[in-house]
Write a protein that holds these residues in place. Structure first.
Motif, PDB file in Angstrom:
ATOM      1  N   THR A   1       0.859  -1.186   0.000  1.00  0.00           N
ATOM      2  CA  THR A   1       0.000   0.000   0.000  1.00  0.00           C
ATOM      3  C   THR A   1       0.898   1.241   0.000  1.00  0.00           C
ATOM      4  O   THR A   1       1.927   1.276   0.661  1.00  0.00           O
ATOM      5  CB  THR A   1      -0.914   0.028   1.236  1.00  0.00           C
ATOM      6  OG1 THR A   1      -0.106   0.026   2.426  1.00  0.00           O
ATOM      7  CG2 THR A   1      -1.830  -1.185   1.248  1.00  0.00           C
ATOM      8  N   PHE A   2       0.482   2.255  -0.767  1.00  0.00           N
ATOM      9  CA  PHE A   2       1.279   3.472  -0.931  1.00  0.00           C
ATOM     10  C   PHE A   2       0.293   4.635  -0.943  1.00  0.00           C
ATOM     11  O   PHE A   2      -0.394   4.869  -1.930  1.00  0.00           O
ATOM     12  CB  PHE A   2       2.065   3.367  -2.229  1.00  0.00           C
ATOM     13  CG  PHE A   2       2.975   4.533  -2.553  1.00  0.00           C
ATOM     14  CD1 PHE A   2       3.315   5.482  -1.596  1.00  0.00           C
ATOM     15  CD2 PHE A   2       3.494   4.672  -3.830  1.00  0.00           C
ATOM     16  CE1 PHE A   2       4.147   6.546  -1.884  1.00  0.00           C
ATOM     17  CE2 PHE A   2       4.344   5.734  -4.138  1.00  0.00           C
ATOM     18  CZ  PHE A   2       4.660   6.662  -3.171  1.00  0.00           C
ATOM     19  N   THR A   3       0.229   5.376   0.156  1.00  0.00           N
ATOM     20  CA  THR A   3      -0.836   6.367   0.309  1.00  0.00           C
ATOM     21  C   THR A   3      -0.379   7.817   0.229  1.00  0.00           C
ATOM     22  O   THR A   3      -1.211   8.695  -0.010  1.00  0.00           O
ATOM     23  CB  THR A   3      -1.559   6.157   1.652  1.00  0.00           C
ATOM     24  OG1 THR A   3      -0.611   6.230   2.723  1.00  0.00           O
ATOM     25  CG2 THR A   3      -2.237   4.795   1.694  1.00  0.00           C
TER      26      THR A   3
ATOM     27  N   ALA B   1       4.067   4.083   3.196  1.00  0.00           N
ATOM     28  CA  ALA B   1       3.823   2.805   2.529  1.00  0.00           C
ATOM     29  C   ALA B   1       4.163   1.652   3.455  1.00  0.00           C
ATOM     30  O   ALA B   1       5.004   1.773   4.352  1.00  0.00           O
ATOM     31  CB  ALA B   1       4.654   2.709   1.245  1.00  0.00           C
ATOM     32  N   SER B   2       3.506   0.523   3.225  1.00  0.00           N
ATOM     33  CA  SER B   2       3.767  -0.693   3.998  1.00  0.00           C
ATOM     34  C   SER B   2       3.304  -1.883   3.172  1.00  0.00           C
ATOM     35  O   SER B   2       2.763  -1.721   2.069  1.00  0.00           O
ATOM     36  CB  SER B   2       3.045  -0.664   5.353  1.00  0.00           C
ATOM     37  OG  SER B   2       1.644  -0.570   5.160  1.00  0.00           O
ATOM     38  N   ASP B   3       3.516  -3.085   3.713  1.00  0.00           N
ATOM     39  CA  ASP B   3       3.164  -4.292   2.966  1.00  0.00           C
ATOM     40  C   ASP B   3       2.257  -5.176   3.817  1.00  0.00           C
ATOM     41  O   ASP B   3       2.569  -5.435   4.995  1.00  0.00           O
ATOM     42  CB  ASP B   3       4.437  -5.058   2.587  1.00  0.00           C
ATOM     43  CG  ASP B   3       4.146  -6.205   1.648  1.00  0.00           C
ATOM     44  OD1 ASP B   3       4.097  -5.970   0.427  1.00  0.00           O
ATOM     45  OD2 ASP B   3       3.950  -7.341   2.126  1.00  0.00           O
TER      46      ASP B   3
ATOM     47  N   VAL C   1       9.700  -3.000   1.918  1.00  0.00           N
ATOM     48  CA  VAL C   1       9.339  -2.194   0.753  1.00  0.00           C
ATOM     49  C   VAL C   1      10.449  -1.191   0.458  1.00  0.00           C
ATOM     50  O   VAL C   1      11.236  -0.839   1.339  1.00  0.00           O
ATOM     51  CB  VAL C   1       8.006  -1.445   0.986  1.00  0.00           C
ATOM     52  CG1 VAL C   1       6.838  -2.407   0.974  1.00  0.00           C
ATOM     53  CG2 VAL C   1       8.028  -0.665   2.302  1.00  0.00           C
ATOM     54  N   LYS C   2      10.502  -0.736  -0.792  1.00  0.00           N
ATOM     55  CA  LYS C   2      11.473   0.299  -1.149  1.00  0.00           C
ATOM     56  C   LYS C   2      10.813   1.302  -2.089  1.00  0.00           C
ATOM     57  O   LYS C   2       9.817   1.007  -2.752  1.00  0.00           O
ATOM     58  CB  LYS C   2      12.721  -0.302  -1.791  1.00  0.00           C
ATOM     59  CG  LYS C   2      12.528  -0.849  -3.188  1.00  0.00           C
ATOM     60  CD  LYS C   2      13.862  -1.368  -3.746  1.00  0.00           C
ATOM     61  CE  LYS C   2      13.680  -1.979  -5.148  1.00  0.00           C
ATOM     62  NZ  LYS C   2      14.952  -2.485  -5.697  1.00  0.00           N
TER      63      LYS C   2
END
Length: 376
Positions: free
Chosen positions: A187-189, A209-211, A217-218
């Motif tokens: 997710t990338f908000t 962002a997180s997974d 994540v990068k």
């Protein structure tokens, strides 16, 4: 007169005959009885029912995933996992393989495959397969799958009274055994950067962002988006990038260290988040243009020389050309310098604008020309 002697003799003979008859009769009875016992047979009706045995997975051909789905090589949503195994039936009957999410199988009432505890727990079922041959079935990974998905393989024979095996999860410790793993997009908000910055400074982007699978994540920042021939592929920019960040648990950053000389202005910067398996985020701030600004810096003049540092020798009624040289440094680059003017004057004279011009002691403005391919 009666003959008593003959009568007695007759009675004696009769008694002897009776004795002989009794003896013979008894002997006959014994002989007959033994003969009958020796020759007599008894037919006892018997009926043996042989139960149906379930098929078994063959050693060396236990159930497995193809391709193997592991923590280091998970299956993407929409990816297909093929389950394979060989089983044999002691009665030589064909069989079906069923893959369930739980360790539970129900034998069918008639011929056909077994059923898992529910439709939601059923991954796939093979077609009828000959004993000893390989059975296969396929499952397509879905967004609703969890990261870690246990599975159990069962085989049931095609018999009027079917029998099913116990559950099997493949060989312990093998990547191709249970469970299989499904990778979900990060997710990338949100995105931000710390510009404007001067040339030589560092611009840093920070993503929110997180997974969902707790993968790292990068953040990757590209110079062009997909619509303009850029974007990302396999976790890297297509074409040039501003920066590629390091993997982190969440909220990754990415930094661009500018050269000491950098053109001023605002620059496009397209941001992308990917997980440790290079699966890109979808929606949110993915491919947003997080522009950054480089400040316009004032030029700096150094190394000024007049007539190469030599005395200026004047002659009456003549004009002497005097060369003025200077090095102009601009952190936005030489091309950023639009024009350079010099005022030449005696040290004791005020000579700062065209109104101070005096042919005796103040020459303003003097137009300068750039030495080709230099900042002089």
């Amino acid at each position: 007169m009666k003959n008593t002697k003959n009568l007695s003799t007759t009675r004696l003979l009769v008694l002897k005959s009776l004795v002989v008859f009794v003896v013979l009769g008894f002997a006959f009875f014994l002989i007959k009885g033994f003969k009958t016992k020796a020759e007599s047979t008894v037919d006892i009706p018997t009926e043996v029912t042989v139960g149906n045995a379930s098929p078994k997975f063959m050693d060396g051909y236990e159930p497995l995933e193809s391709p193997a789905s592991s923590t280091t090589s998970p299956t993407a949503i929409g990816g297909v996992i093929t389950f394979k195994a060989n089983a044999e039936d002691s009665n030589g009957e064909p069989y079906y393989m069923t893959i369930c999410r739980t360790d539970s199988i129900t034998e069918p009432d008639t011929t056909g495959p077994g059923t898992c505890s529910s439709a939601a727990n059923t991954l796939c079922t093979s077609i009828e397969t000959a004993s000893g041959q390989q059975a296969t079935c396929q499952y397509t990974a879905k967004a609703g799958d969890s990261w870690n998905n246990q599975w159990y393989a069962f085989v049931c024979d095609n018999n009027a009274e079917p029998a099913c095996s116990t559950g099997h999860q493949g060989l312990t410790g093998e990547d191709a055994s249970s469970p299989f793993y499904v990778n979900h997009a990060p997710t990338f908000t949100a995105i931000s950067n710390n510009s404007p910055k001067n040339p030589g400074a560092t611009v840093t982007w920070t993503a929110t962002a997180s997974d969902p699978d707790n993968n790292q994540v990068k953040l990757v920042v590209c110079k062009k988006d997909a619509a303009n021939g850029g974007g990302i592929s396999n976790g890297a920019c297509v074409g040039e990038s501003w920066c590629v960040g390091e993997l982190s648990a969440s909220n990754p950053t990415c930094s661009y260290e500018m050269d000491e000389v950098h053109v001023a202005g605002t620059f496009d910067a397209y941001v992308y988040v990917v997980d440790a398996h290079n699966l890109p985020a979808s929606g949110g701030s993915q491919e947003a243009n997080s522009t950054f600004t480089v400040n316009n810096m004032a030029p700096v003049v150094t190394n000024v020389t007049l007539n190469d540092g030599n005395n200026i020798v004047l002659e009456e009624n003549t004009t002497v050309n005097v060369e003025v040289k200077a090095t102009v440094t601009d952190k936005n680059g030489c091309s950023n310098v639009q024009s350079v003017y010099a005022n030449v004057y005696r040290s004791s004279v005020t000579c700062t604008n065209i109104g101070h011009h005096n042919p005796n002691n103040c020459y303003t403005p003097v137009t300068c020309n750039q030495v080709e391919y230099s900042c002089v």
